[in-house]
Design a protein around this motif. Structure first.
Motif, mmCIF file in Angstrom:
data_model
loop_
_atom_site.group_PDB
_atom_site.id
_atom_site.type_symbol
_atom_site.label_atom_id
_atom_site.label_comp_id
_atom_site.label_asym_id
_atom_site.label_seq_id
_atom_site.Cartn_x
_atom_site.Cartn_y
_atom_site.Cartn_z
ATOM 1 N N ARG A 230 -88.494 2.089 21.509
ATOM 2 C CA ARG A 230 -89.734 1.648 22.131
ATOM 3 C C ARG A 230 -89.643 0.142 22.411
ATOM 4 N NH1 ARG A 230 -90.194 6.269 22.774
ATOM 5 N NH2 ARG A 230 -91.856 7.708 22.154
ATOM 6 N N TYR A 231 -90.472 -0.339 23.402
ATOM 7 C CA TYR A 231 -90.414 -1.729 23.851
ATOM 8 C C TYR A 231 -91.768 -2.407 23.675
ATOM 9 C CZ TYR A 231 -86.159 -0.154 26.255
ATOM 10 O OH TYR A 231 -84.927 0.371 26.552
ATOM 11 N N SER A 232 -91.716 -3.720 23.684
ATOM 12 C CA SER A 232 -92.942 -4.512 23.603
ATOM 13 C C SER A 232 -92.697 -5.874 24.248
ATOM 14 C CB SER A 232 -93.359 -4.699 22.141
ATOM 15 O OG SER A 232 -94.477 -5.575 22.046
ATOM 16 N N ASN B 288 -93.140 -9.934 19.903
ATOM 17 C CA ASN B 288 -92.296 -9.644 18.756
ATOM 18 C C ASN B 288 -93.153 -9.206 17.569
ATOM 19 O OD1 ASN B 288 -89.985 -9.423 17.261
ATOM 20 N ND2 ASN B 288 -89.918 -11.595 16.698
ATOM 21 N N ASP C 186 -96.176 -1.327 16.586
ATOM 22 C CA ASP C 186 -96.617 -2.230 17.651
ATOM 23 C C ASP C 186 -95.795 -2.068 18.933
ATOM 24 O OD1 ASP C 186 -98.554 -3.282 16.001
ATOM 25 O OD2 ASP C 186 -97.250 -4.907 15.278
ATOM 26 N N TYR C 187 -94.706 -1.312 18.843
ATOM 27 C CA TYR C 187 -93.849 -1.106 20.017
ATOM 28 C C TYR C 187 -94.272 0.200 20.672
ATOM 29 C CZ TYR C 187 -90.960 -4.839 18.085
ATOM 30 O OH TYR C 187 -90.500 -6.043 17.605
ATOM 31 N N TYR D 102 -88.761 -7.270 23.764
ATOM 32 C CA TYR D 102 -88.478 -6.871 22.381
ATOM 33 C C TYR D 102 -88.443 -5.344 22.296
ATOM 34 C CZ TYR D 102 -89.829 -11.709 21.632
ATOM 35 O OH TYR D 102 -89.904 -13.071 21.709
ATOM 36 N N PHE D 103 -87.616 -4.817 21.393
ATOM 37 C CA PHE D 103 -87.514 -3.364 21.254
ATOM 38 C C PHE D 103 -87.173 -2.999 19.811
ATOM 39 C CE2 PHE D 103 -83.921 -5.265 23.548
ATOM 40 C CZ PHE D 103 -82.890 -5.145 22.617
ATOM 41 N N PHE E 1 -84.449 -3.751 14.976
ATOM 42 C CA PHE E 1 -85.156 -4.520 15.997
ATOM 43 C C PHE E 1 -84.148 -5.322 16.841
ATOM 44 C CE2 PHE E 1 -88.021 -3.887 12.442
ATOM 45 C CZ PHE E 1 -89.199 -3.490 13.056
ATOM 46 N N ASP F 43 -83.858 -7.864 20.810
ATOM 47 C CA ASP F 43 -84.512 -8.460 21.985
ATOM 48 C C ASP F 43 -83.458 -8.784 23.029
ATOM 49 O OD1 ASP F 43 -83.621 -11.394 21.747
ATOM 50 O OD2 ASP F 43 -84.577 -11.078 19.800
#
Length: 284
Positions: A43-45, A48, A54-55, A73-74, A85, A87
């Motif tokens: 998953r991405y965001s 951070n 949160d992703y 961020y992923f 985690f 990025d």
């Protein structure tokens, strides 16, 4: 009873290759991958976080314009592993645009030389983007010399984001070269054994080449071809014997000598037979 417990491994990792490229109007993202693909979710965001919850994005955020450049961020999650985690950076670089002012040269004619043309080069604008009002070259010159023809102005259209383009300009050059002003040395005639006329008495006629309204002035005098023999010259025609000598152009009101190049067409020196008298004395 004993207990058998399997704990999550901490060997899961995730990574993605940074993206860097010139603005091309397309959206660009990154693709993350884990070292353990089976059973792993990515998953991405845009922000951070150390909390996998949160992703929430299933695909990478993207960047289209230079100002959209960002870090992504992923997280990789797998029931048998601790979350991993990572990025990656998305960088959109501006396209290079070069504006070049026109270069032109012409012979002096009394009028100002201008050329407002601007050539657009480099990576060029994408279709539909560019200038609504084109830049222009603003140099001007009248008298003999060279000046810069710098680029000025220009308004980008509403479809164009200024930061997507790195615009630079190169001036052109405007040059005015001297006009040719021509005079004709007038032919001269002497009778043997006279010496050739003094250079100060040699005359010439303006043939043309001066701009209308500009009257040339002259300094110096005509001269003789250095190949001529010493006086007295034998009778005959000495073709092109009278040459420019020290004759030169001088300023005179609107006439500027530097705007012209003087050409003197040579004249001929003709030596005719001399006359003599015979006095008879005595006898019949």
């Amino acid at each position: 009873e004993g207990v058998l417990k399997i704990t999550k491994a901490n060997t899961l990792s995730v990574d993605a290759t940074d993206y860097s490229g010139k603005y091309d109007g397309s959206a660009h993202g990154v693709t993350a991958s884990a070292n353990v693909p089976g059973g792993t979710t990515i998953r991405y965001s845009l922000t951070n976080s150390t909390n996998p919850a949160d992703y929430t994005l299933t695909a990478s955020p993207t960047a289209t314009h230079v100002d959209d450049s960002r870090k992504v961020y992923f997280v990789a999650t797998n029931d048998n592993y601790e979350p991993a985690f990572g990025d990656a950076q998305i960088t959109i670089l501006p396209r290079t645009i070069t504006l070049t002012g026109a270069t032109q040269s012409e012979t002096y004619n009394g009028s100002a030389l201008t050329n407002s043309t601007v050539t657009i080069g480099g990576d060029n604008f994408l279709s539909g983007e560019g200038y609504s009002v084109l830049p222009t070259a603003t140099g001007t010159i009248t008298n003999v010399s060279s000046v810069s023809n710098p680029v000025s102005g220009g308004t980008l259209n509403s479809s164009t984001q200024a930061h997507d383009y790195a615009i630079s300009s190169n001036p052109g050059t405007l040059t005015v070269t001297p006009a040719t002003l021509t005079v004709q040395a007038n032919d001269q005639q002497i009778a043997y054994p006279a010496g050739r006329p003094a250079t100060g008495t040699l005359t010439y006629t303006l043939v043309g080449g001066n701009v209308s309204g500009e009257t040339p002035a002259f300094g110096g005098v005509l001269g003789y071809d250095s190949a001529l023999a010493a006086d007295p010259l034998d009778p005959g025609t000495y073709t092109d014997a009278i040459v420019g000598g020290s004759l030169a152009l001088s300023n005179n009101g609107a006439f500027k000598a530097a705007n012209y190049s003087l050409v003197v067409l040579p004249g001929d020196l003709k030596v005719v037979n001399g006359a003599f008298t015979v006095d008879l004395t005595g006898g019949e």
